[in-house]
Design an enzyme around this catalytic site. Structure first.
Site, short mmCIF file in Angstrom:
data_model
loop_
_atom_site.label_atom_id
_atom_site.label_comp_id
_atom_site.label_asym_id
_atom_site.label_seq_id
_atom_site.Cartn_x
_atom_site.Cartn_y
_atom_site.Cartn_z
N LYS A 1 1.09 -0.75 0.19
CA LYS A 1 0.06 -0.38 -0.01
C LYS A 1 0.39 0.83 -0.66
O LYS A 1 2.07 1.37 0.76
CB LYS A 1 -0.95 -0.09 0.97
CG LYS A 1 -2.38 1.25 1.40
CD LYS A 1 -3.17 0.20 0.68
CE LYS A 1 -3.99 1.93 0.42
NZ LYS A 1 -3.50 2.62 -0.85
N GLN B 1 7.33 3.38 3.84
CA GLN B 1 5.93 3.41 3.27
C GLN B 1 6.09 2.48 4.38
O GLN B 1 4.99 2.11 5.15
CB GLN B 1 5.88 2.69 2.07
CG GLN B 1 3.85 2.99 2.38
CD GLN B 1 3.49 4.85 2.48
OE1 GLN B 1 3.79 5.19 1.66
NE2 GLN B 1 2.45 4.80 3.04
N LYS C 1 5.70 3.09 8.34
CA LYS C 1 4.57 4.43 8.77
C LYS C 1 3.05 3.34 8.79
O LYS C 1 1.92 3.58 9.34
CB LYS C 1 4.65 4.67 7.23
CG LYS C 1 3.45 6.35 7.64
CD LYS C 1 3.24 6.42 6.54
CE LYS C 1 4.12 7.34 5.33
NZ LYS C 1 3.77 8.23 4.89
N LYS D 1 5.59 1.21 -3.22
CA LYS D 1 5.01 2.93 -3.92
C LYS D 1 5.83 2.67 -5.33
O LYS D 1 5.98 1.81 -5.30
CB LYS D 1 6.47 3.77 -3.58
CG LYS D 1 5.71 5.33 -3.35
CD LYS D 1 5.01 5.78 -2.13
CE LYS D 1 4.92 7.17 -2.41
NZ LYS D 1 3.90 7.96 -1.29
N GLY E 1 -2.88 8.21 -4.34
CA GLY E 1 -2.71 9.45 -4.88
C GLY E 1 -0.98 9.78 -3.68
O GLY E 1 -0.37 9.20 -3.18
N ASP E 2 0.10 10.76 -4.79
CA ASP E 2 1.06 10.95 -4.14
C ASP E 2 1.38 12.72 -5.33
O ASP E 2 0.54 12.77 -5.47
CB ASP E 2 2.39 10.12 -3.77
CG ASP E 2 3.23 10.79 -3.52
OD1 ASP E 2 3.75 10.28 -2.37
OD2 ASP E 2 4.71 12.15 -3.71
N THR F 1 -4.49 13.85 5.41
CA THR F 1 -3.35 13.70 5.53
C THR F 1 -2.49 14.48 6.34
O THR F 1 -2.18 14.74 7.04
CB THR F 1 -2.25 13.55 4.06
OG1 THR F 1 -2.57 12.11 3.46
CG2 THR F 1 -1.09 13.62 4.21
N ASN G 1 -2.17 19.06 -2.13
CA ASN G 1 -3.07 18.08 -1.81
C ASN G 1 -2.54 18.04 0.23
O ASN G 1 -3.59 18.93 0.67
CB ASN G 1 -3.59 16.68 -1.78
CG ASN G 1 -4.43 15.86 -1.50
OD1 ASN G 1 -4.05 15.26 0.04
ND2 ASN G 1 -5.24 16.21 -0.83
N SER H 1 -6.39 5.37 3.77
CA SER H 1 -6.60 4.46 2.29
C SER H 1 -7.26 3.72 3.29
O SER H 1 -7.85 2.38 2.23
CB SER H 1 -5.67 4.68 1.32
OG SER H 1 -5.48 5.68 1.25
P1 NDP Z 1 0.46 16.85 -4.49
O1 NDP Z 1 0.73 17.65 -5.25
O2 NDP Z 1 -0.71 17.66 -4.35
O3 NDP Z 1 1.47 18.58 -3.82
C1 NDP Z 1 2.57 19.73 -3.83
C2 NDP Z 1 3.17 20.32 -3.32
O4 NDP Z 1 4.18 20.40 -2.75
C3 NDP Z 1 2.87 22.06 -4.64
O5 NDP Z 1 2.72 22.35 -3.50
C4 NDP Z 1 4.10 21.46 -4.98
O6 NDP Z 1 4.56 22.42 -5.87
C5 NDP Z 1 5.46 21.50 -4.20
N1 NDP Z 1 6.30 20.45 -4.74
C6 NDP Z 1 6.49 19.85 -4.98
N2 NDP Z 1 8.08 19.08 -5.13
C7 NDP Z 1 8.60 20.52 -4.84
C8 NDP Z 1 9.94 20.63 -5.06
N3 NDP Z 1 10.74 19.85 -5.72
N4 NDP Z 1 10.07 21.44 -4.56
C9 NDP Z 1 9.73 22.45 -3.76
N5 NDP Z 1 8.33 22.53 -3.89
C10 NDP Z 1 7.59 21.22 -4.52
O7 NDP Z 1 1.08 16.38 -3.75
P2 NDP Z 1 0.71 16.59 -2.17
O8 NDP Z 1 -0.07 17.06 -1.70
O9 NDP Z 1 -0.45 14.69 -2.35
O10 NDP Z 1 2.13 15.49 -1.36
C11 NDP Z 1 2.85 16.20 -0.48
C12 NDP Z 1 4.26 15.33 0.19
O11 NDP Z 1 3.38 14.56 0.91
C13 NDP Z 1 4.96 14.40 -0.47
O12 NDP Z 1 6.21 14.31 0.26
C14 NDP Z 1 3.70 13.23 -0.45
O13 NDP Z 1 5.37 12.30 -0.48
C15 NDP Z 1 3.45 13.29 1.23
N6 NDP Z 1 2.18 12.14 1.03
C16 NDP Z 1 1.17 12.67 0.45
C17 NDP Z 1 0.34 11.80 1.56
C18 NDP Z 1 -0.93 11.74 0.30
O14 NDP Z 1 -2.50 11.51 1.05
N7 NDP Z 1 -1.12 12.62 -1.07
C19 NDP Z 1 0.32 10.83 2.43
C20 NDP Z 1 1.63 11.18 2.90
C21 NDP Z 1 2.31 11.58 2.30
P3 NDP Z 1 4.37 22.40 -7.34
O15 NDP Z 1 3.10 22.58 -7.95
O16 NDP Z 1 5.81 23.89 -7.56
O17 NDP Z 1 4.96 21.17 -8.08
#
Ligand code: NDP
Length: 447
Positions: free
Chosen positions: A92, A113, A116, A128, A167-168, A212, A243, A379
């Site tokens: 997962k 993961q 976690k 992943k 998603g991620d 999250t 997200n 999830s």
């Molecule tokens: P999204 O794609 O929805 O958002 C990512 C955000 O982070 C955007 O604002 C993006 O900006 C910014 N970002 C991404 N890459 C970079 C980078 N290299 N440098 C600076 N800013 C960056 O992703 P999520 O919100 O889903 O995920 C965010 C984090 O949370 C990740 O680390 C993910 O692994 C973790 N996570 C997510 C979960 C989930 O349920 N979605 C669960 C657990 C952890 P821009 O639009 O400019 O790229």
């Protein structure tokens, strides 16, 4: 052999066997560094080579993803899915679509993961996946074609009892919809539980989108309570505006804190009066545009192109963007500016040097492995709803999420204390997750 020598030797082997995968090395090192007290207490883990086995993914799938853009031009991306450990349940973990993705990214995320998911106490293993596809600027049709091509290659390897992606970064309900649609089409079967993060109108769970971010705030709240403090009235920084960031901001505001800044990969929005979330949602979720547009609506807010959000003084920091976004210098800045708590919504957002600074300053530091586990836990709740062909109310899911996050906090806190590292949630989370997987490995024999 001494426990320290054993873990150092294993780490050397990991580097040797996985050359060039620096993110993966970093994630493994961080876990191995905390396991010595466990090995001293449980020498059977050494005899049964539990750590060696835990550091080697059960399987890795790498595949070609060809697709056509709206002009008919052909592109070729690379897809990945790593099934790291399935001792506690089907693999997962999410899918990440971002140009920086390579095998090392996916392996680091899958490794994290495993622990976690074990910490959540739910029946899920760790995996992943993702691709180096860049969704930015792509049309709706291009996204659909890419998702269809991706899942056409991946579908034989996933399933409700095998591997359940979600998603991620770069993958939300829209992409999950396209992936699910094509999976359904190819398999001639409506297997709701094969993907999570679906739209609640067709098998998704209410509150999954929020989980999250909300969970990360619940974790921060628990850490503060232990210290006799509360979120109310605190100034917060939340990096990212995706997200996780959006729903972390929503829950912080609901609990009486003030979010004064957020960001995207181009820059930072600083709004001392408080970020207006409806505007952020409109820009990011509806229009899918850049965060600098926020200042068109709020003239008093400042956009800092290329800025570092951690330079802004705050009480609480929630890194919710990406790995290694908060380094040692930024950690020092936060501490010097009076930050009392850091709760990680992103995976491994703080560099090892930054983590050291937080521990030395004795501020509350919640690592992503524990603090962002609410997403995957919800999830798992989505899988439960799919299995029973039921759907629960928003409040029911949120209450379960809240209670899961309280438990995670409590168990990490107690485990850290049990092993002589009070208040160290990194040690607590790693040992708690490791022991759950290790016990299953002993029980299942040499597999
Ligand atoms: P999204 O794609 O929805 O958002 C990512 C955000 O982070 C955007 O604002 C993006 O900006 C910014 N970002 C991404 N890459 C970079 C980078 N290299 N440098 C600076 N800013 C960056 O992703 P999520 O919100 O889903 O995920 C965010 C984090 O949370 C990740 O680390 C993910 O692994 C973790 N996570 C997510 C979960 C989930 O349920 N979605 C669960 C657990 C952890 P821009 O639009 O400019 O790229």
């Amino acid at each position: 052999m001494e426990a320290e020598t054993i873990t150092s030797k294993i780490f050397e082997d990991v580097i040797h066997r996985n050359p060039g995968e620096s993110d993966f090395h970093q994630a493994v090192k961080e876990v191995l560094e905390t396991l010595d007290p466990v090995l001293k207490k449980h020498p059977e883990y050494v005899d049964y080579k539990i750590i060696e086995r835990i550091c080697e993914p059960e399987r890795q799938v790498i595949f070609r993803v060809p697709w056509q853009d709206d002009q008919g031009k052909i592109h070729v991306n690379r897809g990945f899915r790593v099934g790291f450990n399935s001792l506690l349940g089907p693999y997962k973990g999410g899918l990440r679509f971002h140009p920086s993705v390579y095998l090392g990214t996916i392996k680091f995320l899958a490794f994290e993961q495993v622990f976690k998911n074990a910490i959540t106490g739910m029946p899920i293993g760790g995996g992943k996946g993702g691709s180096d596809f860049d969704p930015k600027g792509r049309s709706e049709n291009e996204i659909m074609r890419f998702c269809q091509s991706f899942i056409t290659e991946l579908y034989p390897y996933i399933g409700g009892n095998i591997d359940v992606p979600a998603g991620d970064i770069g993958v939300g309900a829209r992409e999950i919809g396209y992936l699910f649609g094509q999976y359904k089409r190819i398999t001639h079967s409506y297997e709701s539980g094969v993907l999570t993060g679906k739209n609640p109108k067709w098998g998704g769970s209410l509150a999954r989108k929020e989980a999250t971010g909300y969970g990360c705030v619940f974790f921060a709240d628990e850490m503060l309570k232990v210290r006799g403090k509360a979120l109310e009235g605190k100034n917060c920084l939340v990096s990212g505006s995706g997200n996780v960031a959006i729903y972390a901001m929503e829950k912080l505001t609901a609990l009486g804190a003030r979010v004064i800044a957020c960001s995207d990969s181009n820059g930072v929005i600083y709004h001392p009066q408080g970020i207006q979330l409806d505007t952020v949602k409109e820009i990011k979720e509806v229009k899918r545009q850049r965060i600098h547009l926020y200042t068109h609506e709020y003239k008093e807010a400042q956009y800092i192109e290329g800025g570092n959000i951690w330079d802004i003084p705050c009480d609480i920091a929630l890194p919710c963007a990406t790995q290694n976004e908060l380094d040692e210098n930024s950690a020092r800045k936060l501490v010097a500016n009076g930050c009392i708590a850091v709760s990680e919504g992103a995976n491994m957002p703080t560099t090892p040097g930054g983590v050291k600074v937080f521990h030395e300053a004795e501020i509350a530091y919640g690592p992503g492995k524990a603090a962002n586990a609410g997403g995957v836990a919800t999830s798992a709740l989505e899988m439960q709803q799919n299995a029973s062909r039921d759907s629960w109310s928003f409040d029911t899911v949120e209450q379960r999420l809240h209670s899961i996050m309280r438990n995670i906090h409590q168990e990490c806190f107690e485990t850290a204390a049990e092993y002589g590292y009070s208040n160290n949630y990194v040690v607590g989370a790693n040992i708690l997750g490791f022991r759950r997987v290790a016990e299953a490995m002993l029980a299942f024999g040499i597999i």
